[in-house]
Design a protein around this motif. Structure first.
Motif, PDB file in Angstrom:
ATOM      1  N   GLU A  80       0.841  -1.193   0.000  1.00  0.00           N
ATOM      2  CA  GLU A  80       0.000   0.000   0.000  1.00  0.00           C
ATOM      3  C   GLU A  80       0.877   1.244   0.000  1.00  0.00           C
ATOM      4  OE1 GLU A  80      -0.641   0.207   4.847  1.00  0.00           O
ATOM      5  OE2 GLU A  80      -2.228  -0.620   3.588  1.00  0.00           O
ATOM      6  N   ASP A  81       0.246   2.388  -0.222  1.00  0.00           N
ATOM      7  CA  ASP A  81       0.970   3.652  -0.212  1.00  0.00           C
ATOM      8  C   ASP A  81       1.648   3.865   1.134  1.00  0.00           C
ATOM      9  OD1 ASP A  81      -0.070   4.028  -2.727  1.00  0.00           O
ATOM     10  OD2 ASP A  81      -1.654   5.400  -2.079  1.00  0.00           O
ATOM     11  N   VAL A  82       2.814   4.505   1.090  1.00  0.00           N
ATOM     12  CA  VAL A  82       3.556   4.828   2.312  1.00  0.00           C
ATOM     13  C   VAL A  82       3.375   6.309   2.606  1.00  0.00           C
ATOM     14  CG1 VAL A  82       5.831   4.909   3.402  1.00  0.00           C
ATOM     15  CG2 VAL A  82       5.245   3.011   1.877  1.00  0.00           C
ATOM     16  N   LYS A  83       2.895   6.618   3.802  1.00  0.00           N
ATOM     17  CA  LYS A  83       2.600   8.009   4.158  1.00  0.00           C
ATOM     18  C   LYS A  83       3.516   8.479   5.286  1.00  0.00           C
ATOM     19  CE  LYS A  83      -2.243   7.296   2.899  1.00  0.00           C
ATOM     20  NZ  LYS A  83      -3.650   7.292   3.371  1.00  0.00           N
ATOM     21  N   LEU A  84       4.104   9.645   5.096  1.00  0.00           N
ATOM     22  CA  LEU A  84       4.986  10.252   6.089  1.00  0.00           C
ATOM     23  C   LEU A  84       4.339  11.541   6.593  1.00  0.00           C
ATOM     24  CD1 LEU A  84       8.344   9.993   4.097  1.00  0.00           C
ATOM     25  CD2 LEU A  84       7.252   8.250   5.517  1.00  0.00           C
ATOM     26  N   ARG A  85       4.237  11.661   7.892  1.00  0.00           N
ATOM     27  CA  ARG A  85       3.613  12.842   8.477  1.00  0.00           C
ATOM     28  C   ARG A  85       4.686  13.805   8.984  1.00  0.00           C
ATOM     29  NH1 ARG A  85      -0.131   8.831  10.738  1.00  0.00           N
ATOM     30  NH2 ARG A  85      -2.080   8.938   9.576  1.00  0.00           N
ATOM     31  N   GLY A  86       4.615  15.063   8.543  1.00  0.00           N
ATOM     32  CA  GLY A  86       5.560  16.104   8.947  1.00  0.00           C
ATOM     33  C   GLY A  86       5.072  16.856  10.170  1.00  0.00           C
ATOM     34  N   PRO A  87       5.281  18.140  10.230  1.00  0.00           N
ATOM     35  CA  PRO A  87       5.792  18.931   9.103  1.00  0.00           C
ATOM     36  C   PRO A  87       7.312  18.797   8.914  1.00  0.00           C
ATOM     37  CG  PRO A  87       5.463  20.348  10.990  1.00  0.00           C
ATOM     38  CD  PRO A  87       4.953  18.987  11.384  1.00  0.00           C
ATOM     39  N   PHE A  88       7.739  19.017   7.654  1.00  0.00           N
ATOM     40  CA  PHE A  88       9.138  19.075   7.295  1.00  0.00           C
ATOM     41  C   PHE A  88       9.408  20.499   6.808  1.00  0.00           C
ATOM     42  CE2 PHE A  88       7.413  14.905   6.361  1.00  0.00           C
ATOM     43  CZ  PHE A  88       8.288  14.037   7.003  1.00  0.00           C
ATOM     44  N   LEU A  89      10.141  21.257   7.575  1.00  0.00           N
ATOM     45  CA  LEU A  89      10.449  22.637   7.200  1.00  0.00           C
ATOM     46  C   LEU A  89      11.797  22.644   6.486  1.00  0.00           C
ATOM     47  CD1 LEU A  89       9.643  25.585   7.258  1.00  0.00           C
ATOM     48  CD2 LEU A  89      10.704  25.792   9.506  1.00  0.00           C
ATOM     49  N   LEU A  90      11.778  22.905   5.186  1.00  0.00           N
ATOM     50  CA  LEU A  90      12.961  22.767   4.351  1.00  0.00           C
ATOM     51  C   LEU A  90      13.597  24.116   4.063  1.00  0.00           C
ATOM     52  CD1 LEU A  90      11.573  20.269   1.680  1.00  0.00           C
ATOM     53  CD2 LEU A  90      12.474  19.778   3.970  1.00  0.00           C
ATOM     54  N   ASP A  91      14.924  24.175   4.202  1.00  0.00           N
ATOM     55  CA  ASP A  91      15.710  25.342   3.825  1.00  0.00           C
ATOM     56  C   ASP A  91      16.560  24.920   2.628  1.00  0.00           C
ATOM     57  OD1 ASP A  91      17.406  27.460   3.543  1.00  0.00           O
ATOM     58  OD2 ASP A  91      17.978  27.591   5.642  1.00  0.00           O
ATOM     59  N   LEU A  92      16.123  25.288   1.430  1.00  0.00           N
ATOM     60  CA  LEU A  92      16.748  24.755   0.220  1.00  0.00           C
ATOM     61  C   LEU A  92      17.897  25.599  -0.309  1.00  0.00           C
ATOM     62  CD1 LEU A  92      13.697  23.323  -1.730  1.00  0.00           C
ATOM     63  CD2 LEU A  92      15.236  22.196  -0.132  1.00  0.00           C
ATOM     64  N   ILE A  93      18.085  26.780   0.240  1.00  0.00           N
ATOM     65  CA  ILE A  93      19.279  27.558  -0.101  1.00  0.00           C
ATOM     66  C   ILE A  93      19.972  27.918   1.200  1.00  0.00           C
ATOM     67  CG2 ILE A  93      20.227  29.634  -1.153  1.00  0.00           C
ATOM     68  CD1 ILE A  93      18.016  29.625  -3.148  1.00  0.00           C
TER      69      ILE A  93
END
Length: 237
Positions: A80-93
């Motif tokens: 089945e689908d795999v679900k990940l619960r965040g939040p994930f706060l991303l700093d991409l720079i």
């Protein structure tokens, strides 16, 4: 769809494997890149006019969607689908991190997965990201600008090669969610050349948001669409 140091949160999967031979580990990363393969610094700057200095995104949930045509779908009850619960706060720079940044590493059931779904939601953490799903900051001809949205967004991210899925079969692998800056840089540069970006309220910052700051709501929606459409999946850094 930035962007604080990355908060790498180890999320638990909603899928459990019946034995150790039926799963593998996927390391999920994210990066802001140039679609032409040039360095991040080159992608951040266009004609010395527009410079992006910050790019942050708040990802509420992530889902690995299984391929319904995989034979294992009918054979195994835990397929089945795999679900990940965040939040994930991303700093991409982040000037201290010029390569792909780890979001999480998770154990998933052996399966063929056809895409990764991301849900952006506005952050509830105190600070400059509060109430925002993403935020891009920088300068236009030396004047500060900020692009942001408080709207939720859902992205279905897959490989540029439509025929390509990723398969977990007891192995470990890494996936990289890549957000291409080229189209956003081109859009901003064009708007600058047309003299369409203003600090309407006189607070010293050109604000472009879907919430109509500085009367730039239409442009804010266009940038949001670019962010959603210029994101894909890769199995390389």
């Amino acid at each position: 769809m930035s962007i604080l140091a990355l908060l790498a949160i180890i999320a638990s999967s909603c899928t459990n494997s019946s034995d150790s031979g039926t799963s593998g580990t996927v390391a999920l990363k994210a990066s802001a890149v140039s679609a032409t393969g040039t360095t991040l610094t080159t992608a951040r700057t266009a004609a010395n006019t527009v410079v992006i200095t910050d790019f942050k995104i708040n990802v509420a949930n992530i889902k690995f969607e299984t391929d319904m045509e995989d034979d294992r779908h009918d054979l195994y009850p835990n397929y089945e689908d795999v679900k990940l619960r965040g939040p994930f706060l991303l700093d991409l720079i982040d000037p201290n991190n010029t390569v792909s940044q780890l979001i999480t590493s998770v154990n998933v059931t052996n399966a063929k997965y056809e895409e990764v779904e991301l849900k952006f939601e506005k952050s509830i953490v105190a600070g400059e990201m509060s109430g925002k799903t993403y935020m891009i900051k920088g300068t236009i001809n030396g004047k500060a600008f900020m692009i942001w949205s408080g709207k939720d967004a859902e992205l279905e991210v897959d490989f540029e090669d439509a025929a390509k899925d990723f398969t977990v079969n007891g192995n470990n692998m890494a996936l990289n969610i890549k957000i291409h800056l080229d189209a956003i840089m081109t859009k901003l540069t064009t708007l600058v050349s047309q003299n369409l970006l203003f600090d309407t309220d006189g607070d010293g910052v050109i604000e472009i948001s879907t919430d109509n700051d500085d009367d730039h709501q239409d442009i804010g929606e266009q940038i949001k669409n670019l962010l959603e459409n210029e994101t894909d999946l890769d199995d390389k850094d």
